[in-house]
Write a protein that holds these residues in place. Structure first.
Motif, mmCIF file in Angstrom:
data_model
loop_
_atom_site.group_PDB
_atom_site.id
_atom_site.type_symbol
_atom_site.label_atom_id
_atom_site.label_comp_id
_atom_site.label_asym_id
_atom_site.label_seq_id
_atom_site.Cartn_x
_atom_site.Cartn_y
_atom_site.Cartn_z
ATOM 1 N N LEU A 3 -39.923 -32.466 -50.975
ATOM 2 C CA LEU A 3 -39.279 -33.319 -49.975
ATOM 3 C C LEU A 3 -38.805 -32.494 -48.786
ATOM 4 C CD1 LEU A 3 -37.200 -35.687 -52.264
ATOM 5 C CD2 LEU A 3 -39.253 -36.259 -50.954
ATOM 6 N N PHE A 4 -38.248 -31.334 -49.075
ATOM 7 C CA PHE A 4 -37.798 -30.429 -48.020
ATOM 8 C C PHE A 4 -38.995 -29.900 -47.228
ATOM 9 C CE2 PHE A 4 -36.081 -26.097 -46.850
ATOM 10 C CZ PHE A 4 -35.211 -26.562 -45.869
ATOM 11 N N GLY A 5 -40.125 -29.733 -47.901
ATOM 12 C CA GLY A 5 -41.334 -29.228 -47.250
ATOM 13 C C GLY A 5 -41.925 -30.203 -46.251
ATOM 14 N N CYS A 6 -41.618 -31.481 -46.407
ATOM 15 C CA CYS A 6 -42.127 -32.483 -45.462
ATOM 16 C C CYS A 6 -41.548 -32.299 -44.065
ATOM 17 C CB CYS A 6 -41.818 -33.893 -45.963
ATOM 18 S SG CYS A 6 -42.739 -34.322 -47.447
ATOM 19 N N THR A 7 -40.459 -31.571 -43.951
ATOM 20 C CA THR A 7 -39.855 -31.325 -42.641
ATOM 21 C C THR A 7 -40.556 -30.192 -41.903
ATOM 22 O OG1 THR A 7 -38.233 -29.745 -43.504
ATOM 23 C CG2 THR A 7 -37.602 -32.067 -43.501
ATOM 24 N N GLY A 8 -41.358 -29.444 -42.572
ATOM 25 C CA GLY A 8 -42.047 -28.319 -41.938
ATOM 26 C C GLY A 8 -41.324 -27.002 -42.161
ATOM 27 N N THR A 9 -39.994 -27.042 -42.077
ATOM 28 C CA THR A 9 -39.237 -25.804 -42.300
ATOM 29 C C THR A 9 -39.218 -25.420 -43.775
ATOM 30 O OG1 THR A 9 -37.183 -27.057 -42.451
ATOM 31 C CG2 THR A 9 -37.738 -26.139 -40.303
ATOM 32 N N GLY A 10 -39.425 -26.389 -44.651
ATOM 33 C CA GLY A 10 -39.452 -26.106 -46.085
ATOM 34 C C GLY A 10 -40.607 -25.217 -46.478
ATOM 35 N N ILE A 11 -41.732 -25.395 -45.822
ATOM 36 C CA ILE A 11 -42.902 -24.557 -46.099
ATOM 37 C C ILE A 11 -42.623 -23.125 -45.688
ATOM 38 C CG2 ILE A 11 -45.332 -24.183 -45.537
ATOM 39 C CD1 ILE A 11 -45.483 -27.272 -45.125
ATOM 40 N N LEU A 12 -42.047 -22.964 -44.520
ATOM 41 C CA LEU A 12 -41.683 -21.629 -44.047
ATOM 42 C C LEU A 12 -40.628 -21.006 -44.961
ATOM 43 C CD1 LEU A 12 -41.886 -19.408 -41.889
ATOM 44 C CD2 LEU A 12 -40.070 -20.605 -40.659
ATOM 45 N N ALA A 13 -39.637 -21.803 -45.366
ATOM 46 C CA ALA A 13 -38.583 -21.292 -46.240
ATOM 47 C C ALA A 13 -39.152 -20.848 -47.588
ATOM 48 C CB ALA A 13 -37.515 -22.360 -46.450
ATOM 49 N N TYR A 14 -40.147 -21.569 -48.103
ATOM 50 C CA TYR A 14 -40.763 -21.203 -49.385
ATOM 51 C C TYR A 14 -41.418 -19.821 -49.284
ATOM 52 C CZ TYR A 14 -43.508 -21.398 -53.635
ATOM 53 O OH TYR A 14 -44.053 -21.110 -54.860
ATOM 54 N N PHE A 15 -42.176 -19.593 -48.238
ATOM 55 C CA PHE A 15 -42.862 -18.307 -48.117
ATOM 56 C C PHE A 15 -41.900 -17.170 -47.801
ATOM 57 C CE2 PHE A 15 -46.509 -21.188 -47.589
ATOM 58 C CZ PHE A 15 -47.284 -20.693 -48.629
ATOM 59 N N VAL A 16 -40.831 -17.457 -47.079
ATOM 60 C CA VAL A 16 -39.807 -16.435 -46.846
ATOM 61 C C VAL A 16 -39.128 -16.091 -48.175
ATOM 62 C CG1 VAL A 16 -37.572 -16.003 -45.753
ATOM 63 C CG2 VAL A 16 -39.441 -16.981 -44.421
ATOM 64 N N ALA A 17 -38.827 -17.122 -48.980
ATOM 65 C CA ALA A 17 -38.212 -16.887 -50.290
ATOM 66 C C ALA A 17 -39.150 -16.093 -51.190
ATOM 67 C CB ALA A 17 -37.844 -18.216 -50.945
ATOM 68 N N ALA A 18 -40.452 -16.365 -51.113
ATOM 69 C CA ALA A 18 -41.424 -15.632 -51.927
ATOM 70 C C ALA A 18 -41.463 -14.152 -51.545
ATOM 71 C CB ALA A 18 -42.805 -16.257 -51.782
ATOM 72 N N ILE A 19 -41.195 -13.856 -50.300
ATOM 73 C CA ILE A 19 -41.180 -12.460 -49.845
ATOM 74 C C ILE A 19 -39.871 -11.778 -50.232
ATOM 75 C CG2 ILE A 19 -41.132 -10.997 -47.785
ATOM 76 C CD1 ILE A 19 -43.061 -13.068 -46.505
ATOM 77 N N ILE A 20 -38.762 -12.501 -50.119
ATOM 78 C CA ILE A 20 -37.431 -11.918 -50.342
ATOM 79 C C ILE A 20 -37.096 -11.784 -51.824
ATOM 80 C CG2 ILE A 20 -34.959 -12.310 -50.021
ATOM 81 C CD1 ILE A 20 -35.643 -13.567 -47.339
ATOM 82 N N ILE A 21 -37.408 -12.808 -52.626
ATOM 83 C CA ILE A 21 -37.029 -12.813 -54.041
ATOM 84 C C ILE A 21 -38.021 -11.945 -54.824
ATOM 85 C CG2 ILE A 21 -36.700 -14.240 -56.099
ATOM 86 C CD1 ILE A 21 -36.109 -16.588 -54.201
ATOM 87 N N PRO A 22 -37.528 -10.959 -55.567
ATOM 88 C CA PRO A 22 -38.439 -10.084 -56.316
ATOM 89 C C PRO A 22 -39.012 -10.793 -57.542
ATOM 90 C CG PRO A 22 -36.180 -9.487 -56.769
ATOM 91 C CD PRO A 22 -36.132 -10.554 -55.707
ATOM 92 N N SER A 23 -40.143 -10.310 -58.000
ATOM 93 C CA SER A 23 -40.780 -10.824 -59.206
ATOM 94 C C SER A 23 -40.006 -10.334 -60.432
ATOM 95 C CB SER A 23 -42.223 -10.343 -59.274
ATOM 96 O OG SER A 23 -42.874 -10.880 -60.381
ATOM 97 N N ASN A 24 -39.971 -11.143 -61.470
ATOM 98 C CA ASN A 24 -39.232 -10.782 -62.679
ATOM 99 C C ASN A 24 -39.949 -9.665 -63.421
ATOM 100 O OD1 ASN A 24 -37.754 -10.654 -65.032
ATOM 101 N ND2 ASN A 24 -37.591 -12.853 -65.250
ATOM 102 N N PRO A 25 -39.318 -8.506 -63.587
ATOM 103 C CA PRO A 25 -39.984 -7.388 -64.270
ATOM 104 C C PRO A 25 -40.041 -7.572 -65.796
ATOM 105 C CG PRO A 25 -37.762 -6.763 -63.653
ATOM 106 C CD PRO A 25 -38.007 -8.149 -63.087
ATOM 107 N N ASN A 26 -39.256 -8.505 -66.341
ATOM 108 C CA ASN A 26 -39.195 -8.687 -67.796
ATOM 109 C C ASN A 26 -40.189 -9.718 -68.328
ATOM 110 O OD1 ASN A 26 -37.101 -6.832 -67.936
ATOM 111 N ND2 ASN A 26 -35.584 -8.396 -67.517
ATOM 112 N N GLN A 27 -40.948 -10.342 -67.465
ATOM 113 C CA GLN A 27 -41.898 -11.363 -67.931
ATOM 114 C C GLN A 27 -43.294 -10.831 -67.915
ATOM 115 O OE1 GLN A 27 -41.368 -14.935 -65.665
ATOM 116 N NE2 GLN A 27 -39.589 -15.514 -66.835
#
Length: 63
Positions: free
Chosen positions: A39-63
């Motif tokens: 729903l947030f992605g329908c605004t356009g900024t949600g898509i950008l926020a998702y990819f920014v979060a994917a860059i900023i948030i590290p991958s889980n090393p324990n999985q």
């Protein structure tokens, strides 16, 4: 008690694991996070926020 850390999920990943990681952090169903993010992605900024979060948030090393 060790503080929780936010990681991208590898086991609950559909694209990059951002929604799965947020759901694991808050201990809720990943589908709810994905619906809210869609729903947030329908605004356009949600898509950008998702990819920014994917860059900023590290991958889980324990999985």
């Amino acid at each position: 008690m060790e503080p929780r850390k936010l990681y991208r999920s590898k086991k609950n990943a559909m694209l990059l694991g951002v929604c799965g990681g947020v759901a694991e952090y808050f201990n809720i169903d990943p589908t709810l996070i994905r619906l809210v993010w869609a729903l947030f992605g329908c605004t356009g900024t949600g898509i950008l926020a998702y990819f920014v979060a994917a860059i900023i948030i590290p991958s889980n090393p324990n999985q």
